[in-house]
Design a protein around this motif. Sequence first.
Motif, PDB file in Angstrom:
ATOM      1  N   PHE A   1       0.855  -1.187   0.000  1.00  0.00           N
ATOM      2  CA  PHE A   1       0.000   0.000   0.000  1.00  0.00           C
ATOM      3  C   PHE A   1       0.890   1.236   0.000  1.00  0.00           C
ATOM      4  N   ALA A   2       0.338   2.354  -0.449  1.00  0.00           N
ATOM      5  CA  ALA A   2       1.028   3.643  -0.371  1.00  0.00           C
ATOM      6  C   ALA A   2       0.230   4.547   0.547  1.00  0.00           C
TER       7      ALA A   2
ATOM      8  N   VAL B   1      -9.673   6.088   4.024  1.00  0.00           N
ATOM      9  CA  VAL B   1     -10.211   5.628   2.747  1.00  0.00           C
ATOM     10  C   VAL B   1      -9.147   4.757   2.093  1.00  0.00           C
ATOM     11  N   VAL B   2      -9.477   3.496   1.851  1.00  0.00           N
ATOM     12  CA  VAL B   2      -8.589   2.590   1.111  1.00  0.00           C
ATOM     13  C   VAL B   2      -9.077   2.570  -0.334  1.00  0.00           C
ATOM     14  N   LEU B   3      -8.205   2.944  -1.261  1.00  0.00           N
ATOM     15  CA  LEU B   3      -8.592   3.066  -2.666  1.00  0.00           C
ATOM     16  C   LEU B   3      -7.784   2.065  -3.493  1.00  0.00           C
ATOM     17  N   ILE B   4      -8.495   1.229  -4.266  1.00  0.00           N
ATOM     18  CA  ILE B   4      -7.880   0.132  -5.017  1.00  0.00           C
ATOM     19  C   ILE B   4      -8.011   0.411  -6.509  1.00  0.00           C
ATOM     20  N   HIS B   5      -6.895   0.353  -7.213  1.00  0.00           N
ATOM     21  CA  HIS B   5      -6.916   0.651  -8.659  1.00  0.00           C
ATOM     22  C   HIS B   5      -7.485  -0.521  -9.451  1.00  0.00           C
ATOM     23  N   ASP B   6      -7.722  -0.284 -10.731  1.00  0.00           N
ATOM     24  CA  ASP B   6      -8.290  -1.295 -11.618  1.00  0.00           C
ATOM     25  C   ASP B   6      -7.186  -2.220 -12.134  1.00  0.00           C
TER      26      ASP B   6
ATOM     27  N   LEU C   1      -3.744   6.806  -9.159  1.00  0.00           N
ATOM     28  CA  LEU C   1      -4.559   7.277  -8.036  1.00  0.00           C
ATOM     29  C   LEU C   1      -3.869   8.348  -7.206  1.00  0.00           C
ATOM     30  N   ALA C   2      -2.627   8.689  -7.547  1.00  0.00           N
ATOM     31  CA  ALA C   2      -1.854   9.639  -6.742  1.00  0.00           C
ATOM     32  C   ALA C   2      -2.564  10.968  -6.508  1.00  0.00           C
TER      33      ALA C   2
ATOM     34  N   ALA D   1      -9.483  13.075   5.393  1.00  0.00           N
ATOM     35  CA  ALA D   1      -9.317  11.643   5.663  1.00  0.00           C
ATOM     36  C   ALA D   1      -7.905  11.213   5.339  1.00  0.00           C
ATOM     37  N   GLU D   2      -7.479  10.135   5.974  1.00  0.00           N
ATOM     38  CA  GLU D   2      -6.236   9.494   5.581  1.00  0.00           C
ATOM     39  C   GLU D   2      -6.523   8.639   4.346  1.00  0.00           C
ATOM     40  N   LEU D   3      -5.681   8.736   3.338  1.00  0.00           N
ATOM     41  CA  LEU D   3      -5.846   7.925   2.141  1.00  0.00           C
ATOM     42  C   LEU D   3      -4.765   6.860   2.108  1.00  0.00           C
ATOM     43  N   VAL D   4      -5.177   5.632   1.840  1.00  0.00           N
ATOM     44  CA  VAL D   4      -4.251   4.517   1.668  1.00  0.00           C
ATOM     45  C   VAL D   4      -4.534   3.923   0.289  1.00  0.00           C
ATOM     46  N   LEU D   5      -3.531   3.931  -0.577  1.00  0.00           N
ATOM     47  CA  LEU D   5      -3.684   3.373  -1.920  1.00  0.00           C
ATOM     48  C   LEU D   5      -3.205   1.927  -1.928  1.00  0.00           C
ATOM     49  N   SER D   6      -3.965   1.074  -2.560  1.00  0.00           N
ATOM     50  CA  SER D   6      -3.600  -0.345  -2.647  1.00  0.00           C
ATOM     51  C   SER D   6      -2.977  -0.646  -3.998  1.00  0.00           C
ATOM     52  N   VAL D   7      -1.885  -1.416  -3.977  1.00  0.00           N
ATOM     53  CA  VAL D   7      -1.297  -1.948  -5.208  1.00  0.00           C
ATOM     54  C   VAL D   7      -1.793  -3.386  -5.361  1.00  0.00           C
ATOM     55  N   LEU D   8      -2.530  -3.656  -6.418  1.00  0.00           N
ATOM     56  CA  LEU D   8      -3.015  -5.020  -6.617  1.00  0.00           C
ATOM     57  C   LEU D   8      -1.841  -5.991  -6.718  1.00  0.00           C
ATOM     58  N   PRO D   9      -1.941  -7.173  -6.135  1.00  0.00           N
ATOM     59  CA  PRO D   9      -0.859  -8.163  -6.261  1.00  0.00           C
ATOM     60  C   PRO D   9      -0.524  -8.439  -7.726  1.00  0.00           C
TER      61      PRO D   9
END
Length: 248
Positions: free
Chosen positions: A24-25, A38-43, A51-52, A62-70
């Motif tokens: 995650f970022a 807020v956890v935000l997951i890309h396509d 998503l940056a 809010a705190e934003l946490v970006l997810s990197v898909l495996p």
Amino acid sequence: MGAMRPVSETKWIRCQIGADVLVFAARPELRERHKSIVVLIHDAASSVEDLAPWFGQLEPEAELVLSVLPGHGNAPPLTARGWDVLVEAYAGSLRTFAQGRRVLVAGLGLGGLLALALNARGYAAVAFDPFFATAGRRPLEEALERAVQSGCSPDPDFLFETLGWREGAIEQNRSYGGLLDRLKAPALVVCGEASLTQAPSLMDEADHALAAAYPDLRVQVAAGCGHDVLSQAPDLCRDILLDELARA
């Protein structure tokens, strides 16, 4: 809105879940325990860098946490395969870094499907233009092909397992309608318009009919948008995310 800041200014969070690592970022300010997340997951045809801009859109509310898909970018593939394994790894990650805090999980396309799957674990969810089956989705095939041609080539096994896509075509259908049977928390689907000629919504008539059969699932159409609602209507999506976070 705050100024947009690139992912390079964030820190990478690597969550060890059994034998796997999910990436995650986030900001160093993640230590601000009073803030909601807020956890935000890309396509699947995208990357976390897309998503940056959302750091600038959602901070400081809010705190934003970006997810990197495996299997994408710097996130390794999971050691075991399958949708249930993927969802369990995400659930374990959220328990690790977001325990005790208000959390909204949101995502675009496949990321939105993951958000709906995590809703069954009690997390409020927003799915931006998800699709509940993959067969016969020519726009989806074209988006995946563009991603490969641009050098954004995710793990091919991941794409086959989650979308049935291999070597330029969707060879096997992947059905996600069952996710709606297990919704437990507030859930919202925000879709684009299928009539657009360039990158139209991936939700077809069957998807809309399915969603309409669930009275607790709210559906909103983003006028003038195609599949990538997040980048095409950022102000609308920002308001939606903060409203849904307040409901979480």
